[in-house]
Design a protein around this motif. Structure first.
Motif, PDB file in Angstrom:
ATOM      1  N   UNK A 149      -6.794   8.892  -6.339  1.00  0.00           N
ATOM      2  CA  UNK A 149      -6.247   8.874  -5.132  1.00  0.00           C
ATOM      3  C   UNK A 149      -4.743   9.705  -5.238  1.00  0.00           C
ATOM      4  N   UNK A 150      -4.059   9.445  -6.128  1.00  0.00           N
ATOM      5  CA  UNK A 150      -2.660  10.046  -6.289  1.00  0.00           C
ATOM      6  C   UNK A 150      -3.112  11.420  -6.748  1.00  0.00           C
ATOM      7  N   UNK A 151      -3.862  11.586  -7.672  1.00  0.00           N
ATOM      8  CA  UNK A 151      -4.144  13.168  -8.047  1.00  0.00           C
ATOM      9  C   UNK A 151      -4.677  14.258  -6.732  1.00  0.00           C
ATOM     10  N   UNK A 152      -5.453  13.260  -5.801  1.00  0.00           N
ATOM     11  CA  UNK A 152      -5.916  14.035  -4.777  1.00  0.00           C
ATOM     12  C   UNK A 152      -4.934  14.569  -3.793  1.00  0.00           C
ATOM     13  N   UNK A 153      -3.938  13.727  -3.828  1.00  0.00           N
ATOM     14  CA  UNK A 153      -2.617  14.032  -2.873  1.00  0.00           C
ATOM     15  C   UNK A 153      -3.196  13.733  -1.345  1.00  0.00           C
ATOM     16  N   UNK A 154      -2.830  15.107  -0.455  1.00  0.00           N
ATOM     17  CA  UNK A 154      -3.017  14.800   0.910  1.00  0.00           C
ATOM     18  C   UNK A 154      -4.796  14.818   1.092  1.00  0.00           C
ATOM     19  N   UNK A 214       1.027  -1.088   0.131  1.00  0.00           N
ATOM     20  CA  UNK A 214      -0.121  -0.019   0.087  1.00  0.00           C
ATOM     21  C   UNK A 214       0.892   1.377   0.083  1.00  0.00           C
ATOM     22  N   UNK A 215       2.414   1.182   0.505  1.00  0.00           N
ATOM     23  CA  UNK A 215       3.026   2.322   0.627  1.00  0.00           C
ATOM     24  C   UNK A 215       3.475   2.583  -0.979  1.00  0.00           C
ATOM     25  N   UNK A 216       3.272   1.931  -1.975  1.00  0.00           N
ATOM     26  CA  UNK A 216       3.832   1.952  -3.059  1.00  0.00           C
ATOM     27  C   UNK A 216       2.846   3.262  -3.774  1.00  0.00           C
ATOM     28  N   UNK A 217       1.818   3.569  -3.302  1.00  0.00           N
ATOM     29  CA  UNK A 217       0.862   4.550  -4.034  1.00  0.00           C
ATOM     30  C   UNK A 217       1.273   5.908  -3.336  1.00  0.00           C
ATOM     31  N   UNK A 218       1.526   6.101  -2.141  1.00  0.00           N
ATOM     32  CA  UNK A 218       1.988   7.524  -1.715  1.00  0.00           C
ATOM     33  C   UNK A 218       3.450   7.810  -2.121  1.00  0.00           C
ATOM     34  N   UNK A 219       4.187   6.628  -2.383  1.00  0.00           N
ATOM     35  CA  UNK A 219       5.638   6.956  -2.987  1.00  0.00           C
ATOM     36  C   UNK A 219       5.369   7.314  -4.119  1.00  0.00           C
ATOM     37  N   UNK A 220       4.553   6.760  -5.070  1.00  0.00           N
ATOM     38  CA  UNK A 220       4.369   7.134  -6.450  1.00  0.00           C
ATOM     39  C   UNK A 220       3.984   8.638  -6.619  1.00  0.00           C
ATOM     40  N   UNK A 221       2.919   8.930  -5.708  1.00  0.00           N
ATOM     41  CA  UNK A 221       2.659  10.194  -5.736  1.00  0.00           C
ATOM     42  C   UNK A 221       3.512  11.096  -5.389  1.00  0.00           C
TER      43      UNK A 221
END
Length: 200
Positions: A152-157, A65-72
């Motif tokens: 999810x990535x586009x939304x950021x925080x 699941x950590x790959x998503x925020x790392x990618x963002x």
């Protein structure tokens, strides 16, 4: 979307109030903004701490699941670095500082105003508000064109709060935990990354 429009409305009201000299020049200070920031951070922490279901869900999730925020984070920083090359009045690191807000306008704009001045702080505020509005409006298209993780990535925080309902609607309830954990992790990096890039 209504929440984003209210935020933009208050920003415009603030600009008009400043132009109209409604408040004395020393009414606001960086110190006052910092205290507001501390309260905001406390409230975010409080809401996360009180949500026992969220904490339990996060414990059960896979480390991938950590790959998503790392990618963002990597994608945003690379993108803003490239954009920074084409903006002569701001350095690449200043452009990356703006991008490091990841949609968290109330936090990043205060830090950037403190370290780099009101002009770049205002750019950070508008950039991050635009990121949130884009995520809210473009989520159906992002899901269709790029998959369920794209909004999810586009939304950021904001994937853990204001953008969460629209993400849930179009990506599905299975992505709620990913969206929330993504928002928390990206959120926590904001003060460190913004301060780091502002130090150059």
């Amino acid at each position: 979307m209504k929440g984003s429009l209210i935020i933009v409305g208050f920003f415009v009201l603030g600009v008009l109030s400043g132009i109209g000299d409604i408040f004395p020049p020393d009414f606001f200070s960086i110190h006052a903004s910092q205290y507001v920031l501390y309260v905001l951070m406390f409230l975010v922490g409080l809401s996360i701490g009180y949500d026992k279901e969220l904490i339990h869900s996060l414990r059960q999730t896979n480390w991938k699941i950590l790959l998503v925020p790392i990618g963002t984070i990597i994608g945003t920083l690379l993108g803003t670095a490239v954009i920074g090359v084409f903006i002569p009045q701001w350095s690449i690191t200043e452009s990356m500082a703006v991008g490091s807000g990841f949609g968290y306008y109330s936090l990043s704009s205060i830090f950037i105003t403190k370290y780099k001045g009101a002009a770049l702080g205002t750019i950070a505020l508008m950039s991050n508000i635009m990121r949130e509005i884009f995520a809210l409006l473009a989520t159906p298209l992002l899901v269709r064109w790029f998959g369920r993780l794209a909004p999810i990535s586009a939304a950021g925080a904001t994937s853990m709060d204001t953008s969460l309902p629209i993400i849930t609607q179009y990506s599905g309830r299975a992505y709620v935990v990913i969206a929330i954990s993504h928002g928390i992790i990206v959120d926590l990096t904001v003060p460190f990354l913004v301060t780091f890039f502002c130090s150059f």
